[in-house]
Design a protein around this motif. Structure first.
Motif: not given
Length: 171
Positions: A58-64, A67-73, A94-100, A164-171
């Protein structure tokens, strides 16, 4: 034997893995959007990838911030200690990996793990451990996947809340 299959909690996860992945994606997005809403922020945009080629889900955008996000679970208590990450994610802003980590029965999120940089920064180095295919070729050999790296759980930071995850994603 058949009766055992019906009681094996992993069987539905194996047979319906695509449905599970879609459910987790929608649950994840719902939690992010609800947390953003509670912050009084309504500016999040979500784009999904039709083709799994760019290294992100997914691609998320907020606060300008884009983020290109790879999800793992994985399931809570799982013995999985690494995930496979596409090197193509390194090319994305701003690529990132979020492991659920989720409850096996309910799919409720129990914790998040984060691998990424500050908003606006590129993805940190993925290391040099080249991933291998999970299935062997005709000779049984598990070939390398040159565009993928194995990233250990120790490389991820535990994130205790959606806020906290939102803060990491978008400040």
């Amino acid at each position: 034997m058949l009766a055992e299959l019906h009681h094996d909690p992993l069987t539905p996860h194996s047979r319906a893995s695509h449905i599970r992945e879609q459910a987790l994606l929608h649950l994840f997005l719902g939690q992010l959007m609800a947390a953003r809403w509670q912050q009084g922020r309504h500016d999040i945009e979500v784009l999904t990838s039709e083709v799994d080629r760019g290294g992100y889900d997914i691609v998320l955008e907020a606060n300008g911030i884009l983020r290109h996000v790879q999800l793992k679970s994985t399931f809570s208590g799982s013995s999985v200690r690494h995930v496979t990450v596409s090197t193509r994610l390194l090319e994305k802003p701003s690529g990132c990996v979020i492991w659920l980590e989720v409850d096996q029965r309910t799919l409720a999120f129990e914790r998040y793990f984060w691998f990424g940089g500050q908003p606006g920064a590129r993805l940190p180095d993925l290391g040099s451990k080249v991933s291998r295919h999970t299935r062997g070729d005709s000779s049984g050999q598990k070939l390398e996947r040159p565009l993928h790296r194995d990233l250990g759980k120790a490389c991820f930071e535990r994130v205790d809340s959606t806020e906290e995850l939102l803060a990491r994603l978008f400040g």
